[in-house]
Design a protein around this motif. Structure first.
Motif, PDB file in Angstrom:
ATOM      1  N   ASN A  98      25.798   9.607  23.285  1.00 24.19           N
ATOM      2  CA  ASN A  98      25.130   9.070  24.467  1.00 24.19           C
ATOM      3  C   ASN A  98      23.874   8.307  24.044  1.00 24.19           C
ATOM      4  O   ASN A  98      23.551   8.230  22.855  1.00 24.19           O
ATOM      5  CB  ASN A  98      24.841  10.171  25.491  1.00 24.19           C
ATOM      6  CG  ASN A  98      23.921  11.246  24.954  1.00 24.19           C
ATOM      7  OD1 ASN A  98      23.054  10.992  24.113  1.00 24.19           O
ATOM      8  ND2 ASN A  98      24.091  12.460  25.441  1.00 24.19           N
ATOM      9  N   GLN A  99      23.161   7.757  25.003  1.00 29.47           N
ATOM     10  CA  GLN A  99      22.002   6.905  24.707  1.00 29.47           C
ATOM     11  C   GLN A  99      20.831   7.648  24.059  1.00 29.47           C
ATOM     12  O   GLN A  99      20.005   7.038  23.416  1.00 29.47           O
ATOM     13  CB  GLN A  99      21.523   6.203  25.976  1.00 29.47           C
ATOM     14  CG  GLN A  99      22.320   4.963  26.306  1.00 29.47           C
ATOM     15  CD  GLN A  99      22.298   3.927  25.207  1.00 29.47           C
ATOM     16  OE1 GLN A  99      23.121   3.948  24.308  1.00 29.47           O
ATOM     17  NE2 GLN A  99      21.352   3.023  25.262  1.00 29.47           N
ATOM     18  N   ARG A 100      20.742   8.958  24.223  1.00 24.62           N
ATOM     19  CA  ARG A 100      19.603   9.658  23.639  1.00 24.62           C
ATOM     20  C   ARG A 100      19.777   9.924  22.143  1.00 24.62           C
ATOM     21  O   ARG A 100      18.858  10.383  21.481  1.00 24.62           O
ATOM     22  CB  ARG A 100      19.297  10.942  24.402  1.00 24.62           C
ATOM     23  CG  ARG A 100      20.246  12.070  24.195  1.00 24.62           C
ATOM     24  CD  ARG A 100      19.739  13.338  24.912  1.00 24.62           C
ATOM     25  NE  ARG A 100      20.528  14.475  24.555  1.00 24.62           N
ATOM     26  CZ  ARG A 100      21.587  14.912  25.211  1.00 24.62           C
ATOM     27  NH1 ARG A 100      21.968  14.284  26.307  1.00 24.62           N
ATOM     28  NH2 ARG A 100      22.260  15.951  24.796  1.00 24.62           N
ATOM     29  N   SER A 101      20.960   9.634  21.615  1.00 29.06           N
ATOM     30  CA  SER A 101      21.200   9.818  20.180  1.00 29.06           C
ATOM     31  C   SER A 101      20.387   8.805  19.373  1.00 29.06           C
ATOM     32  O   SER A 101      20.281   7.642  19.746  1.00 29.06           O
ATOM     33  CB  SER A 101      22.681   9.609  19.857  1.00 29.06           C
ATOM     34  OG  SER A 101      23.451  10.585  20.474  1.00 29.06           O
ATOM     35  N   VAL A 102      19.866   9.276  18.269  1.00 33.17           N
ATOM     36  CA  VAL A 102      19.183   8.390  17.315  1.00 33.17           C
ATOM     37  C   VAL A 102      20.235   7.986  16.295  1.00 33.17           C
ATOM     38  O   VAL A 102      20.736   8.830  15.546  1.00 33.17           O
ATOM     39  CB  VAL A 102      17.996   9.117  16.643  1.00 33.17           C
ATOM     40  CG1 VAL A 102      17.351   8.236  15.603  1.00 33.17           C
ATOM     41  CG2 VAL A 102      17.004   9.595  17.693  1.00 33.17           C
ATOM     42  N   ILE A 103      20.591   6.699  16.287  1.00 32.83           N
ATOM     43  CA  ILE A 103      21.732   6.254  15.491  1.00 32.83           C
ATOM     44  C   ILE A 103      21.530   6.517  13.993  1.00 32.83           C
ATOM     45  O   ILE A 103      22.492   6.817  13.289  1.00 32.83           O
ATOM     46  CB  ILE A 103      22.091   4.785  15.779  1.00 32.83           C
ATOM     47  CG1 ILE A 103      23.520   4.474  15.300  1.00 32.83           C
ATOM     48  CG2 ILE A 103      21.077   3.846  15.176  1.00 32.83           C
ATOM     49  CD1 ILE A 103      24.608   5.220  16.003  1.00 32.83           C
ATOM     50  N   GLY A 104      20.301   6.458  13.509  1.00 31.00           N
ATOM     51  CA  GLY A 104      20.049   6.773  12.102  1.00 31.00           C
ATOM     52  C   GLY A 104      20.386   8.218  11.789  1.00 31.00           C
ATOM     53  O   GLY A 104      20.948   8.526  10.734  1.00 31.00           O
ATOM     54  N   GLN A 105      20.065   9.110  12.700  1.00 36.46           N
ATOM     55  CA  GLN A 105      20.381  10.522  12.519  1.00 36.46           C
ATOM     56  C   GLN A 105      21.895  10.751  12.591  1.00 36.46           C
ATOM     57  O   GLN A 105      22.455  11.530  11.816  1.00 36.46           O
ATOM     58  CB  GLN A 105      19.664  11.341  13.589  1.00 36.46           C
ATOM     59  CG  GLN A 105      19.733  12.826  13.378  1.00 36.46           C
ATOM     60  CD  GLN A 105      18.913  13.568  14.424  1.00 36.46           C
ATOM     61  OE1 GLN A 105      18.985  13.250  15.613  1.00 36.46           O
ATOM     62  NE2 GLN A 105      18.154  14.542  13.977  1.00 36.46           N
ATOM     63  N   VAL A 106      22.561  10.064  13.504  1.00 40.48           N
ATOM     64  CA  VAL A 106      24.016  10.163  13.611  1.00 40.48           C
ATOM     65  C   VAL A 106      24.653   9.674  12.312  1.00 40.48           C
ATOM     66  O   VAL A 106      25.537  10.328  11.755  1.00 40.48           O
ATOM     67  CB  VAL A 106      24.548   9.355  14.815  1.00 40.48           C
ATOM     68  CG1 VAL A 106      26.074   9.382  14.856  1.00 40.48           C
ATOM     69  CG2 VAL A 106      23.969   9.878  16.119  1.00 40.48           C
TER      70      VAL A 106
END
Length: 130
Positions: free
Chosen positions: A104-112
């Motif tokens: 979802n939008q609250r995800s930090v893509i770098g962390q993912v």
């Protein structure tokens, strides 16, 4: 295809990934021919459909990369108004597996991305016996 005990290891690693990363809505590990081997919280669609789409998307992205002489495909990311999708290949000595994570939008893509790569490394280690 993987043995049953190998699928169990892959499933365990995928569940760890999905429970660790904030905002993961669905995650699938698939074979390169588009069959789901493991899935987690696939509230948005069926795991089998996501596996097939992941296989097709990564194949198409690889073809674009080859056409443009960009080298080996590492990760494909989609950024949409309601979330993000990350797809990556997990190379193995006997072929590859594919990992897809819908967030979802609250995800930090770098962390993912970091956690997806870690998940892939753990799957590689588990399946190579390391």
């Amino acid at each position: 295809m993987l043995e049953d005990w190998e699928v169990e290891l892959v499933d365990r690693r995928l569940q760890e990934f999905a429970s660790t990363v904030d905002g993961v809505r669905a995650a699938v590990v698939a074979s390169v021919d588009g069959f789901a081997l493991a899935q987690s919280a696939t509230e948005v669609s069926s795991g089998e459909r996501l596996a097939a789409m992941t296989s097709a998307m990564l194949a198409l992205a690889s073809a674009v990369g080859r056409e443009l002489a960009l080298g080996t495909l590492d990760v494909l990311m989609l950024d949409a108004s309601e979330g993000k999708v990350l797809m990556q290949s997990i190379p193995l000595s006997r072929g590859s597996l594919l990992l897809m994570a819908a967030c979802n939008q609250r995800s930090v893509i770098g962390q993912v991305l970091w956690n997806a790569r870690e998940c892939g490394r753990r799957i590689q280690a588990d399946l190579s016996g390391s």
